[in-house]
Design an enzyme around this catalytic site. Structure first.
Site, PDB file in Angstrom:
ATOM      1  N   ASP A  33       0.825  -1.217   0.000  1.00  0.00           N
ATOM      2  CA  ASP A  33       0.000   0.000   0.000  1.00  0.00           C
ATOM      3  C   ASP A  33       0.859   1.267   0.000  1.00  0.00           C
ATOM      4  O   ASP A  33       0.360   2.360   0.240  1.00  0.00           O
ATOM      5  CB  ASP A  33      -0.956   0.015   1.202  1.00  0.00           C
ATOM      6  CG  ASP A  33      -0.226  -0.020   2.544  1.00  0.00           C
ATOM      7  OD1 ASP A  33       1.031  -0.005   2.552  1.00  0.00           O
ATOM      8  OD2 ASP A  33      -0.904  -0.054   3.581  1.00  0.00           O
ATOM      9  N   GLU A  48       1.524   4.147   7.360  1.00  0.00           N
ATOM     10  CA  GLU A  48       0.415   3.708   6.513  1.00  0.00           C
ATOM     11  C   GLU A  48      -0.163   4.896   5.735  1.00  0.00           C
ATOM     12  O   GLU A  48       0.084   6.055   6.082  1.00  0.00           O
ATOM     13  CB  GLU A  48      -0.666   3.085   7.399  1.00  0.00           C
ATOM     14  CG  GLU A  48      -0.216   1.840   8.164  1.00  0.00           C
ATOM     15  CD  GLU A  48      -0.126   0.588   7.280  1.00  0.00           C
ATOM     16  OE1 GLU A  48       0.164   0.707   6.082  1.00  0.00           O
ATOM     17  OE2 GLU A  48      -0.335  -0.509   7.818  1.00  0.00           O
TER      18      GLU A  48
END
Ligand code: GLP
Length: 261
Positions: free
Chosen positions: A136, A143
């Protein structure tokens, strides 16, 4: 950003080990930024072999790991501190205590994060940071949505990352911790040279974004476009979505021999 497309993990490991060897030759007390995950393993194998052969020494060097799961017991094999000891630190000649990591068992998390930032700063900053890449687009455990100016802090892992990492926890996503401590994007950006490693088609989208996409917190590793010395080491599969792939290959092919990465 220098993009180097190589034949596979072995060649990637050798080239990164060359860069680390050259750094240690000119600066024996260098500070290394160490990453866990499968991507850097061939780098560590190469360095361990070269250390055994007396070609490189970490005796005066120091290391800082990128991240740590919160709450894993001290003896848990997947605790990143234990992982890096197993795959690298115990195989070379670092002095005792020369490698540090964020404390995932700290009672006072903000204080532990601040201590970690201070320790990196007191060591003079990281000379060469090894990085893997999440599917990702995360680096360390930053993140999507991470502040591009972040420093070491606690983060919640995405379900995608927990699923990706379940393979290290017997395939059980529920066994993967929900939280981690991670160097922030600004912490990583403070390193003087960053070597990002990615292999396999599963990383191709993230690699395309990092190298050719717009800088965005949605793909946290894109912040690396703002760093003056980043080397991206890829295999063919990870390079599979790059638009300028021919240019990157040509650039590396024409690079003067004396110039390392
Ligand atoms: C984890 C780590 C990252 C690592 C990423 C990719 O989430 N926190 O530092 O880069 O996984 O791992 P791998 O290299 O195994 O694909």
């Amino acid at each position: 950003m220098e993009v180097v497309i190589l034949t596979g993990a072995e060649e990637i490991g050798a080239l990164a080990a060359d860069a680390i060897g050259a750094l240690l030759a000119r600066k024996p007390a260098a500070v290394l930024g160490l990453a866990t995950g499968s991507s850097p393993l061939t780098i560590y194998d190469q360095l361990a072999a070269r250390c055994d052969a007396g070609l490189v020494s970490f005796a005066a060097a120091r290391g800082f790991t990128l991240d740590e799961y919160v709450g894993l017991p001290a003896d848990h094999p997947e605790r990143y501190r234990n992982v890096i000891d197993t795959v690298f630190v115990s195989r070379v000649d670092f002095a005792p205590g020369a490698v540090q990591g964020p404390d995932g068992l700290a009672a006072d998390v903000p204080a532990a994060c601040e201590r970690y930032e201070n320790a990196i700063r007191a060591a003079g900053g990281v000379d060469l940071q090894i990085l893997g890449l999440g599917t990702d687009g995360h680096i360390a455990f930053n993140e999507p949505g991470s502040s591009l100016a972040s420093r070491t802090r606690i983060k919640t892992l995405t379900m995608q990352t927990r699923r990706d990492n379940a393979r290290f926890f017997g395939g059980d996503v529920n066994a993967v911790p929900t939280h981690c401590l991670t160097q922030g994007l600004a912490t990583i950006m403070s390193a003087r040279h960053i070597v990002l490693v990615a292999t396999g088609a599963g990383k191709a989208d993230a690699v395309h974004q990092v190298v050719e996409g717009a800088v965005s917190a949605m793909w946290p590793a894109t912040i690396l476009q703002h760093h003056p010395h980043v080397t991206v080491l890829l295999d063919d599969a990870a390079a599979g979505r790059l638009q300028l792939v021919d240019y990157y290959r040509e650039t590396y092919r024409c690079k003067p021999n004396w110039q390392g990465i």
